[in-house]
Structure formats: structure tokens, C-alpha cells
Design an enzyme around this catalytic site. Structure first.
Site, PDB file in Angstrom:
ATOM      1  CE  LYS A 575      -1.951  -1.531   3.831  1.00 15.51           C
ATOM      2  NZ  LYS A 575      -3.375  -1.263   3.816  1.00 15.51           N
ATOM      3  CB  THR A 683      -9.775  -1.285  -2.015  1.00  9.72           C
ATOM      4  OG1 THR A 683      -8.642  -0.505  -2.400  1.00  9.72           O
ATOM      5  CG2 THR A 683     -11.009  -0.409  -1.931  1.00  9.72           C
TER       6      THR A 683
END
Ligand SMILES: *Cc1c(COP(=O)(O)O)cnc(C)c1O
Length: 859
Positions: A575, A683
Site C-alpha cells: 500500500k 481496498t
């Protein structure tokens, strides 16, 4: 990879196009022969290459162009159907669309992945090699841009008329390389060789004004209405580039329309006539800079003005485009909001509220009240952040200089809005100050989130917890005034890309036991639950995971020198690098584990490979230092022979959608460890779950709902929840006290601070260590012990591989809720009020060739 390498051997004889006798059209056919023929056709007649000299890249482009024909056939049909029906259309406005490579996804959605592989094989080509040629279109930073891309996939799959509106950045998000352990940024030249998916529409072009001043005068005739004229300081032209986005198993390709800036004329003729050729060329270059580069987020200072111009530029082009479409169908704009609904993906496009008012009032002569009522019925706003520093605002002086007319319009909106507030909440001066669209404390700012809320009929957060926190904290005043505007729409991701395309092995295994229907009906994955108790199925499941781990091992081997051990647990955190996401908490665990393994070589823990990936914003020094700490720890552990087969750490550079395809399917453990109350949704967490990774996480963002879905026994929970975080902050958080009270934490921090990972250099990580001990905004030290204990439970569970596999299967079986199809259905029913429109595929016939009327209309 060498572009000059020949694509494959043994192709020459077969490539004589005459041998093909298939009856399918080479533009539209979906069979093996038609695809072979199409590839040759594109190679020869579009690229002017012949097979013996074609590079892999040439073959990729030829295949992409062949696939594009098949999309365009459906596209034309779709455009015509929408026009004939006058369908209500969703316009998804987003400054970012992190769409990822397109070829593989288009093959999947057309249903011709295997056929194409066969066709390529018969031509002596390897489909996987061709797919690997595609550049990542890096038109986004991370989650927010990827969400927009998943939503386009679901909108098309659900056959909803929709347009994605965004920016065609010439340089997308930078390419990340690691040099001496530090991140370095390389420019992303994704358009260098052009994109086979983008279709230029030079005749769909609009003029955009910037700067200058306004003039107010009364109309000479009639009701002597006040008219405002904006006299701009410069003009820029925006032209459209379209990318088709095909749904899965349907004939609907929707449109992603990206705007590119250019000079209004190729020369500024005034300057040219005055003999100043270079000034004229300069002006052109200046205009083009508007869509040159995507700004990395968290970059607070850089390019403020250009970023505002960027936002306004794409929003104005998009609204003018919608108005053009509406005026093709109707005489006036009175029903604009019935034909279009606009979703604002965060505040980046929120200037649209003021721009639609300007277009309706100034350009189309509509009365303010009618224009405002249309505007307020057109927009809906999605908030994406709980970090106060990430709420977008523009300095008033800058805003006024770039958009003088919008400044006036916002003042007018604000005055009328504050009157409404006064009626709702009489005598509450402080509330007026808090809610105003203009921040008057100190330096004055325009608050874009407030503009978005006031100008929209619906406001939503992106996970249940996030939406609650919006109502109770960030947008509390607005919720008290308009509770009915607020709702939650938990994010989702597309299973077509992130399961079917990324994880063919697992998809195949699922198909075998429950059929193929799950791809568009994810809740059906529940049928997997009963197979979790089947030992043979579990063995197959492990075999699939092992093969995916080998694939990731090979991928990582291409970009780093480290060999990772596929026999170990793959513990993955990928991420954006950010303090709130707490990659350094993960590091504290690694250092803790390292210390314990050194102290007790017989320690019985699961062998691990911890894999990190993610970019840091170039101007975010602390995030870059976090990367340096990861690489330093990885280096030292890598050099210690005692750690072989027990613990390994890698930083996999340049995390993007393309790499992600190999990462999620290979992960055993998904790290979702942000401080509770900071991550809006996440997500990545969903993509991991769908691929059978178990989550170690806090009660933050969508983790809360993931845990609800999978059951608490199938989720590794640690750390404080939001009320505990608030309570600790209220009573005064002193990180140093936590450090002093926990001897093991002290050992871990002292190793880092003492230069153990940097050959004795104690300075490098000082800013990071000092920050943790003195501020620790994201409370790593408070969550440290809970995290270590939880990782211990992870380790024990992993050692029981039958139990772990069972949990993995149940995680996938219960991931259906996180399909973007579910999310988009909720938006359609509750916010957008749009219906699917089925597209029937038919060949063009003689009756379609009625050009004359069409041409007359278009002219
Ligand atoms: C899904 C995704 C993200 C978002 O990850 P989070 O863990 O939710 O922050 C970022 N970048 C890429 C390339 C992704 O695919």
C-alpha cells in the site's frame, strides 16, 4: 526484457494469411482463426511490420488493436442505444483512474482469454509474454484511483450507462526504484509508445478560461438583469481521449473520457505578428503543462496553482461535454439533472459545483434559483479521508487569482447557505464559522469538502465505520443539518481483475466445485464453505497457493537480487507508504522476532518472508525514511545466515496494479494495521481476502466489516478501537512512558536507534525514533504489545496447516460482499436512480448507412 528480441520462432510458413479459411470476420470474430488473422492484419496494415522482424512489443500492440476492434464494434452499438433511448447516465468524475494494464482484462471480459492463448500459441507466440509488454497506465496514486477503475468495470458489467471523466496525464505516478536502500523517483513515460486503448477525439474540444477578472453590467434590454462576464487571463483547449471499458460477459463498453490540454490555437497570433515567435511557442508549451503530470498525494506544497488548474480544467471540460450531449437531445438544460448524475470522487472535482452554476447562469442565462436547484440535484459526493490535513482547501488569494468568477459564485453560494444555517440553528455564531465555505481563521481558505457537501444531494463514506465517523466528527455540523443526505457505501473491488485474471489457478479450482457463476454473483462463493472440511479439497487449495507463491518468487527475482523461500509464510504489506498505515509497526514486529530468534535459536515459530511494497510521496521525508528502515532491516537479516529458512524481509519496488496481480494470490497474511479511525476503508484488504490471505488487522475502515463477514475466529484482531484511541488521546498520550514500561519494546527501539541496522550510524533513523518517542501521532507504541501477541497467534495457526487452509477457504467463501458489483448496485439504487440498459449486438446493416442526416446533425 529486450524489445528487439524476436517474438518467437517457427512462425514463417503459417503466417501466409492465405491459409486461413475461417469464415469469421477478422474485425469481430472471436474464434482462434479470426484472432490469428486479426493479429497478422494489424501487424502488416497498421504497423507496417512483417512477422520475421516483429518484436514482442509489436505483437502486443497488434493483439491489443485486434481486441480493440472487438470492443469498438460493441461500443458503437452501445453509444447508439444510449442515444436512441435517452438513457440517464452516471458521470463518475475522478482526478485519478488507476486502471492497470488493459489487455488481459479485456480478454477476460470478452470471454476469449483461452481462445487467444491458443491463437497465439498457433502463431508461435506466448500470450503471457505479450501481456507482460503492456505498460502500466499510472493515472492514480493508490486506493482512490483504483476504486474508480473497479467501479467502471462494475458499471459496465451491470450494463449501466456511464462515463468516467478524468485527466490524461502525460506522466503518471512516478516509477519507484531503490538505490542504496532509498527510494528514487523515475518519470513514468507510459505514453512514449502511445497507448493502443486511447482514441483521440480532436473534434470534441472545449475552451477553458483561467485567471483574468470579471466585469459586471446590466443587460441593455428586457429585465435589466445583471450579467457577469469573465475576461480570462489565458485560454486553454481541452480535447477528449476515450478508452473503452468493457463489462464482463456483456456487450457494454462504457467510456472513460480523459482530457488533455493544448493551446487554443497553435500560435498566439498577436505575439506571432509582433515577431515574437518564441513567446508564442512558449504559450503553447505552458498550456500543455496543465495535464503533464499526476501529483503524488501527501505532497502538500508542490504545484498548488497547477493542481487547482488541473482540477478545474478537467471538470469544466466534462461539464461542457455533458451540456453538449444534453443539448443534442433537448432544446434547453431544464432537465439536465434528470439525464445526468455526477459522482464526485473525493473533493478533487468539487469545483464542479461552482462551474455548473457558472455555465448555467453566465453562459446559458438561467436564473440563479433554477440553476442552483439543478446543481443540487446533479451532484453526489464521496468522502475518502478522515485525516484532517488531507481535507482539501485552497488559499483564497490563489483561488481568486486562478478562478475569479468562481470565487464570486462561491461567495454567493456561501451567503445563501449561511442564511439557511441561521434558520436551522438560530444564534449559533460558532456553528456559522465552522460550516462556512470560507475558512476565516488566520490565512483564508476555500474549503472544498464544504462546497461539495452543500452542492450535493447525497454524501457518503466508504466503509461503515468511516461513514459513522463522518457523521459524528468530520462533517458533524452538516449531518445535524441534513441527516437525510448521508449514507454509507462500503467500497468493493472487481473480482474479474483481482481474482479471475490475477489468480487463474484458484479460479479454476473454484469453478470445478461450484461452477463459474460466482464471477458476477460473488455471494455464491458461500458454496465453498462446505468444501472447507474436505481434506482433498484443502490439499488442492494449498497446491494452488504454493504455485502462486512460486510465481511471485519469480516476479520478485526479476526486480531484486533476493531469492525468497516459497516454503515460508508470505506476510505481505503493500500500500502507499504512510505513517498512518504504520509500516513501521510491522518493522517493530520484525525486529522483535529477529531478537527473539537470536536469543533462542530453537524458538518454535512459523518461518516467514515479510514482503513490503508501496510508494512514498516524493516530498514526504518520513515515509521515505520508513522505506530506508525496511531496506536496512531487510539487508541485515538477509546477511545473517542464522535467519535462513526462518525470517526474511524484502522490499518489492514499484508497487502498481500490474505487480499486484502476482502479489495478492501469493499472500498468506494480509497486513492491515492502520491506527483505528484513520483508514477510511482500504481496498487492498479486500483483494487479499478474495485471494485466500488471512488478515491481521485493527478495527479500522473495512477491516471491521471483513471481520464481521468471515467471523472473528477467522481474523487476527489486535490493537485499540476508536473509542480507546480517543480516550487515550483525551487523557494524554505519552509514548515515552510506554517505551519505558515495556522492556521488550525498549530492546527493539534501542536496536534501531543504536545503529544496529546501519553499521553503527545512529543519525539516519533519529527523526523516526524521536518522533515515535516524543509524538507518535499514530500510537504505534500503544498498540505494540497487542500486535506482537497477535503475530504469535498467527504463527501458531500457520503451523497447523490444515486449520490455516480451512480459514483461508472460509475467507474466500465469505468475500462476496466486497465485490464492487454490490457497491455499484447500492449506488445505483440508493443514490443514482439508474437502470441497466441491455445492449444487443447486431451487425451494421444497409439501414445504418444514413450518413446524410447524421452528418448534417454533427455539423
Ligand atoms: C488496491 C490498491 C491500493 C490500495 O491499497 P490499500 O491497502 O487499500 O491502501 C493501492 N495501490 C494499488 C496498486 C492497488 O491495487
Amino acid at each position: 526484457m529486450n524489445d528487439k528480441t524476436k517474438a518467437g520462432g517457427g512462425v514463417s510458413d503459417e503466417l501466409n494469411p492465405g491459409f486461413l479459411t475461417g469464415r469469421e470476420d477478422r474485425r469481430t470474430g472471436l474464434g482462434v482463426d479470426a484472432l490469428k488473422r486479426a493479429l497478422l492484419d494489424k501487424l502488416v496494415y497498421v504497423q507496417a511490420r512483417f512477422p520475421q522482424v516483429a518484436t514482442r512489443h509489436d505483437c502486443f500492440v497488434a493483439l491489443a488493436q485486434a481486441v480493440r476492434d472487438r470492443l469498438l464494434q460493441r461500443w458503437v452499438q452501445t453509444a447508439r442505444t444510449y442515444r436512441d433511448r435517452g438513457s440517464r447516465t452516471v458521470c463518475y468524475m475522478s482526478a485519478e483512474f488507476l486502471i492497470g494494464p488493459q489487455l488481459g482484462n479485456n480478454l477476460i471480459n470478452l470471454g476469449i482469454y483461452d481462445t487467444t492463448r491458443q491463437a497465439m500459441k498457433e502463431l508461435g507466440l506466448d500470450l503471457e509474454v505479450l501481456l507482460d509488454q503492456e505498460q502500466e497506465p499510472g493515472l492514480g496514486n493508490g486506493g482512490l484511483g483504483r476504486l474508480a477503475a473497479c467501479y467502471l468495470d462494475s458499471l459496465a458489467t451491470l450494463e449501466i450507462p456511464a462515463i468516467g471523466y478524468g485527466i490524461r496525464y502525460e506522466f503518471g505516478i512516478f516509477t519507484q526504484a531503490i538505490r542504496d536502500g532509498w527510494q528514487v523517483e523515475l518519470t513514468d513515460k507510459w505514453l512514449r509508445a502511445g497507448s493502443p486503448w486511447l482514441i483521440h477525439r480532436p473534434n470534441i474540444a472545449f475552451e477553458i478560461k483561467l485567471g483574468g477578472h470579471t466585469e459586471h453590467h446590466y443587460e441593455a434590454l428586457g429585465n435589466r438583469r445583471l450579467r457577469v462576464q469573465w475576461v480570462p487571463g489565458k485560454l486553454v483547449r481541452g480535447t477528449a481521449w476515450d478508452m473503452p471499458v468493457l463489462g464482463f460477459g456483456v456487450n457494454t463498453p462504457n467510456r472513460l473520457r480523459l482530457w488533455s490540454a493544448e493551446a487554443p490555437e497553435s500560435f498566439d497570433f498577436a505575439a506571432f505578428n509582433a515577431g515574437n515567435y518564441f513567446q508564442a511557442v512558449d504559450a503553447q508549451i505552458c498550456s500543455e503543462t496543465i495535464t503533464k503530470v499526476l501529483y503524488p498525494n501527501d505532497e502538500t506544497e508542490a504545484g498548488q496553482q497547477l493542481r487547482l488548474e488541473q482540477q478545474y480544467f478537467f471538470v469544466s471540460c466534462s461539464l461542457q461535454d455533458m451540456i453538449r450531449l444534453q443539448l443534442q437531445r433537448e432544446q434547453n438544460l431544464d432537465h439536465f439533472d434528470e439525464k445526468f448524475v455526477v459522482q464526485l470522487n473525493d473533493t478533487h472535482p468539487s469545483i464542479a459545483v461552482a462551474e455548473l452554476m457558472r455555465l448555467l447562469v453566465d453562459e446559458y442565462g438561467m436564473e440563479w434559483d433554477q440553476a442552483w436547484s439543478i446543481t443540487r440535484r446533479t451532484f453526489a459526493y464521496t468522502n475518502h479521508t478522515l485525516l484532517p490535513e488531507a481535507l482539501e482547501k485552497w488559499r483564497l488569494d490563489l483561488f481568486r487569482r486562478v478562478l475569479p468568477r468562481h470565487y464570486e459564485i462561491i461567495c454567493e453560494i456561501n451567503e445563501r447557505f449561511l442564511d439557511e444555517v441561521r434558520i436551522h440553528f438560530p444564534f449559533d455564531h460558532d456553528r456559522l464559522r465552522r460550516m462556512s465555505l470560507i475558512d476565516e481563521d488566520g490565512a483564508r481558505y476555500v474549503r472544498m469538502a464544504h462546497l461539495a457537501v452543500v452542492g450535493s444531494f447525497a454524501v457518503n463514506g466508504v466503509a461503515a465505520l468511516h461513514s459513522e465517523l463522518l457523521k459524528s466528527d468530520v462533517l458533524r455540523d452538516f449531518h445535524e443539518m441534513w441527516p437525510e443526505k448521508f449514507s454509507n457505501k462500503t467500497n468493493g473491488v472487481t473480482p474479474r481483475r483481482f481474482v479471475l485474471l490475477a489468480n487463474p489457478a484458484m479460479s479454476g479450482l473454484i469453478d470445478e466445485v461450484i461452477g463459474k457463476g460466482w464471477v458476477t454473483d460473488m455471494p455464491r462463493l458461500r458454496e465453498l464453505e462446505r468444501h472447507a472440511d474436505d481434506a482433498a479439497f484443502r490439499a488442492e487449495w494449498r497446491r494452488v497457493k504454493a504455485s502462486n507463491k512460486l510465481r511471485l518468487m519469480r516476479e520478485i527475482g526479476r526486480s531484486t537480487v533476493v531469492d525468497i523461500d516459497p516454503e515460508t509464510m508470505f506476510d505481505v504489506q503493500v500500500k502507499r507508504i504512510h505513517e498512518y498505515k504504520r509500516q513501521h509497526l510491522n518493522l517493530l514486529h520484525i525486529v522483535s522476532l529477529y531478537k527473539r530468534l537470536k536469543d533462542d535459536p530453537n524458538l518454535d515459530v512459523a518461518p516467514r518472508t515479510v514482503i513490503f511494497g508501496g510508494k512514498a510521496a516524493p516530498g514526504y521525508a518520513m515515509a521515505k525514511l520508513m522505506i530506508r528502515l525496511i531496506t536496512a532491516v531487510a539487508d541485515l537479516i538477509g546477511r545473517d545466515p542464522a535467519m535462513r529458512g526462518k525470517l526474511q524481509v524484502v522490499f518489492y519496488p514499484n508497487y502498481n496494479v500490474k505487480n499486484a496481480h502476482a502479489i495478492f494470490p501469493a499472500a498468506d497474511l494480509s497486513e492491515q494495521i492502520s491506527l483505528a479511525g484513520k483508514e477510511a476503508s482500504g481496498t487492498g484488504n479486500m483483494k487479499f481476502q478474495m485471494n485466500g490471505a488471512l488478515t491481521i488487522g485493527t478495527l479500522d475502515g473495512a477491516n471491521v466489516e471483513i471481520r464481521e463477514q468471515v467471523g472473528e475466529e477467522n481474523f487476527f484482531l489486535f490493537g485499540m478501537d476508536v473509542p480507546q484511541v480517543k480516550e487515550l488521546r483525551r487523557t494524554g498520550y505519552r509514548p515515552r512512558a510506554w517505551y519505558e514500561a515495556n522492556p521488550h519494546l525498549r530492546e527493539v527501539i534501542d536496536l534501531i536507534a543504536g545503529g544496529f541496522f546501519t553499521r553503527g550510524d545512529r543519525d539516519i533513523f533519529r527523526p523516526l525514533v524521536d518522533n515515535l518517542l516524543n509524538h507518535d501521532e499514530y500510537m504505534l507504541l500503544a498498540d505494540f504489545q497487542s500486535y506482537i501477541d497477535c503475530q504469535e497467534r498467527v504463527s501458531t495457526s500457520y503451523l497447523d496447516s490444515e486449520r490455516w487452509t480451512r480459514m483461508s477457504i472460509l475467507n474466500v467463501a465469505r468475500s462476496g460482499f466486497f465485490s464492487s458489483d454490490r457497491a455499484i448496485r447500492e449506488y445505483c439504487e440508493q443514490i443514482w436512480k439508474v437502470q441497466p440498459v441491455r445492449i444487443e449486438l447486431s451487425e451494421l446493416t444497409g439501414e445504418d448507412l444514413v450518413f446524410r442526416r447524421a452528418i448534417a446533425q454533427a455539423d
